[in-house]
Design a protein around this motif. Structure first.
Motif, short mmCIF file in Angstrom:
data_model
loop_
_atom_site.label_atom_id
_atom_site.label_comp_id
_atom_site.label_asym_id
_atom_site.label_seq_id
_atom_site.Cartn_x
_atom_site.Cartn_y
_atom_site.Cartn_z
N GLU A 179 0.83 -1.21 0.00
CA GLU A 179 0.00 0.00 0.00
C GLU A 179 0.87 1.26 0.00
N GLY A 180 1.92 1.26 0.81
CA GLY A 180 2.84 2.40 0.84
C GLY A 180 3.54 2.56 -0.50
N PHE A 181 3.94 1.42 -1.10
CA PHE A 181 4.61 1.49 -2.39
C PHE A 181 3.69 2.06 -3.46
N GLU A 182 2.43 1.69 -3.42
CA GLU A 182 1.47 2.20 -4.40
C GLU A 182 1.38 3.73 -4.32
N LYS A 183 1.38 4.25 -3.12
CA LYS A 183 1.35 5.70 -2.94
C LYS A 183 2.65 6.31 -3.46
N PHE A 184 3.77 5.65 -3.19
CA PHE A 184 5.06 6.11 -3.69
C PHE A 184 5.07 6.11 -5.22
N ALA A 185 4.54 5.06 -5.82
CA ALA A 185 4.50 4.96 -7.29
C ALA A 185 3.68 6.10 -7.89
N ASN A 186 2.65 6.52 -7.18
CA ASN A 186 1.86 7.66 -7.67
C ASN A 186 2.62 8.98 -7.55
N PHE A 187 3.58 9.04 -6.65
CA PHE A 187 4.43 10.22 -6.49
C PHE A 187 5.48 10.31 -7.60
N GLN A 188 5.97 9.19 -8.08
CA GLN A 188 7.12 9.16 -8.98
C GLN A 188 7.01 10.10 -10.19
#
Length: 172
Positions: free
Chosen positions: A33-42
């Motif tokens: 879940e945290g990675f998904e949010k990070f991926a949206n930041f990229q």
């Protein structure tokens, strides 16, 4: 995108740029879940709409030198060269910015000050104000601010790397 697709995307990126993605693989496994949010930041970290190409990359490389002196900086060097930034400009950035043309030297100094959380010299700020409009200043701020995210996550996870010589490759 599912985990397998994310891992395949990371493998392709890793091969293309010769960049170790182990910390992001660990991030994905540890907190999907945290990675998904990070991926949206990229995409924000590479957003360039109003800044000239050289200004974007000079600001990114200056900020990255404050945040990281190893693998993330090397990755950004490769990406700048791939984006067709002149190798002599990239080299000048890596050598501290002193050999940049005056307007880009101002960008380098401004980005370094921003990334270092230092007060901006009023004369430099005035020169930046004549070079960039408000949209461009915002975009430069985003470029500088996002440069520290990747190395900060790596350090927090214990994936630090000692400083290394940066290669300025003419073939991106």
């Amino acid at each position: 995108m599912n985990e397998q697709q994310r891992l395949e995307e990371m493998d392709a990126f890793s091969q293309r740029y010769r960049y170790d993605m182990d910390y992001l693989r660990e991030f994905l496994r540890s907190s999907p879940e945290g990675f998904e949010k990070f991926a949206n930041f990229q995409p924000l970290s590479m957003h360039r709409e109003f800044l000239p190409l050289e200004v974007f990359w000079v600001s990114k490389l200056a900020a990255m030198q404050v945040a990281d002196c190893g693998a993330c900086l090397q990755l950004n060097v490769r990406m700048a060269l791939e984006a067709d930034v002149e190798p002599h400009l990239v080299r000048a950035c890596i050598q501290g910015g002193s050999n940049l043309p005056e307007p880009l030297k101002d960008i380098f100094d401004f980005a370094t000050a921003l990334a270092s959380y230092k007060n901006i010299d009023p004369v430099l700020d005035q020169r930046i104000g004549t070079q960039l409009d408000q949209r461009q200043r915002i975009e430069l701020g985003v470029s500088v601010a996002t440069a520290s995210v990747y190395p900060t996550i790596k350090r927090a996870m214990g994936h630090t790397q000692s400083c290394s010589l940066i290669e300025i490759e003419f073939e991106a």
